[in-house]
Enzyme design. Structure first.
Site, mmCIF file in Angstrom:
data_model
loop_
_atom_site.group_PDB
_atom_site.id
_atom_site.type_symbol
_atom_site.label_atom_id
_atom_site.label_comp_id
_atom_site.label_asym_id
_atom_site.label_seq_id
_atom_site.Cartn_x
_atom_site.Cartn_y
_atom_site.Cartn_z
ATOM 1 N N GLY A 47 47.544 27.283 -7.664
ATOM 2 C CA GLY A 47 48.793 27.611 -8.334
ATOM 3 C C GLY A 47 48.914 26.900 -9.666
ATOM 4 N N GLN A 52 52.947 23.148 -16.954
ATOM 5 C CA GLN A 52 51.603 22.567 -16.928
ATOM 6 C C GLN A 52 50.728 23.078 -18.071
ATOM 7 O OE1 GLN A 52 50.905 23.432 -12.501
ATOM 8 N NE2 GLN A 52 49.837 21.497 -12.823
ATOM 9 N N CYS A 99 47.014 17.989 -7.747
ATOM 10 C CA CYS A 99 47.684 18.681 -8.852
ATOM 11 C C CYS A 99 46.792 18.655 -10.081
ATOM 12 C CB CYS A 99 49.024 17.992 -9.134
ATOM 13 S SG CYS A 99 49.969 18.771 -10.447
ATOM 14 N N HIS A 141 55.743 22.859 -4.231
ATOM 15 C CA HIS A 141 55.023 22.053 -5.224
ATOM 16 C C HIS A 141 55.125 22.691 -6.610
ATOM 17 C CE1 HIS A 141 51.368 19.627 -6.590
ATOM 18 N NE2 HIS A 141 51.487 20.551 -7.528
ATOM 19 N N GLU A 142 54.848 24.001 -6.684
ATOM 20 C CA GLU A 142 54.865 24.666 -7.996
ATOM 21 C C GLU A 142 56.268 24.691 -8.590
ATOM 22 O OE1 GLU A 142 52.234 25.072 -9.517
ATOM 23 O OE2 GLU A 142 50.894 24.852 -7.812
ATOM 24 N N HIS A 145 57.552 21.644 -10.354
ATOM 25 C CA HIS A 145 57.153 21.484 -11.758
ATOM 26 C C HIS A 145 58.243 21.995 -12.709
ATOM 27 C CE1 HIS A 145 53.049 19.987 -11.546
ATOM 28 N NE2 HIS A 145 52.699 20.912 -10.675
HETATM 29 NI NI NI Z 1 50.919 20.627 -9.582
#
Ligand code: NI
Length: 185
Positions: A47, A52, A99, A141-142, A145
């Site tokens: 992902g 990011q 990550c 988790h995504e 972000h």
């Molecule tokens: Ni991550």
């Protein structure tokens, strides 16, 4: 399309709340999604969130491969402006996460086991799913972000933040690692 550079922990773009996408069909959003897909494919990860790749917008992409899904595999999915609801707050599990923005490290993170999420897909159409286990972990988790959270900030025991190449000393097999980083780094 283009392969984009990944921001690493310490870059301010990873700490700021990302902005809502106003028009999912706008050419610059479509280009961003295409570039994110190409970047993730090049890296071989699970992902990726827009911050990011230095873009502070509420866009994530992910997939849940069959071999790690526990019966809940998901194809490559794009979520724009995702909203998450935890279905059972008392049901949690701890597992390894890695990550792309925290290269070389993995850590044990406690997450809710069962969530529902809603968003727009890459075509601007509504998408809504329930997710359990690894599927839920990947989405949590995504989407973290998008609110400026990296997984180490979710950890309750920092002694379980370790280098991936020292995992041989831990009983949990490395096949369960990895959220948005590839297995064989
Ligand atoms: Ni991550």
């Amino acid at each position: 399309m283009a392969i984009l550079k990944i921001a690493k922990m310490g870059h301010p773009v990873l700490r700021q709340p990302a902005q809502l996408v106003r028009d999912p069909k706008a050419p610059e959003i479509q280009r961003l999604i295409g570039d994110m897909l190409e970047t993730l494919s090049d890296i071989g990860g699970i992902g990726l969130a827009a911050p990011q790749v230095h873009v502070p917008l509420r866009v994530v992409i992910f997939e849940v491969p069959a071999q790690r899904a526990g019966g809940d595999a998901q194809p490559m999915t794009c979520l724009i402006n995702p909203v998450i609801e935890v279905i059972s707050p008392t049901s949690t599990s701890e597992d390894w996460e890695g990550c792309l923005s925290v290269p070389g490290l993995v850590g044990r993170v406690l997450r809710p086991n069962h969530i529902r999420y809603a968003a727009l897909d890459q075509h601007g159409l509504p998408i809504s799913r329930e997710a359990k286990g690894y599927h839920a972990r990947v989405v949590l988790h995504e989407c973290d972000h998008l609110d400026g959270f990296l997984y180490p900030m979710r950890m309750t025991d920092i002694s379980k933040l370790i280098f991936r190449d020292e995992m041989r000393f831990w009983s949990t097999p490395p096949s369960t690692v990895d959220i948005d980083t590839k297995i064989d780094e």
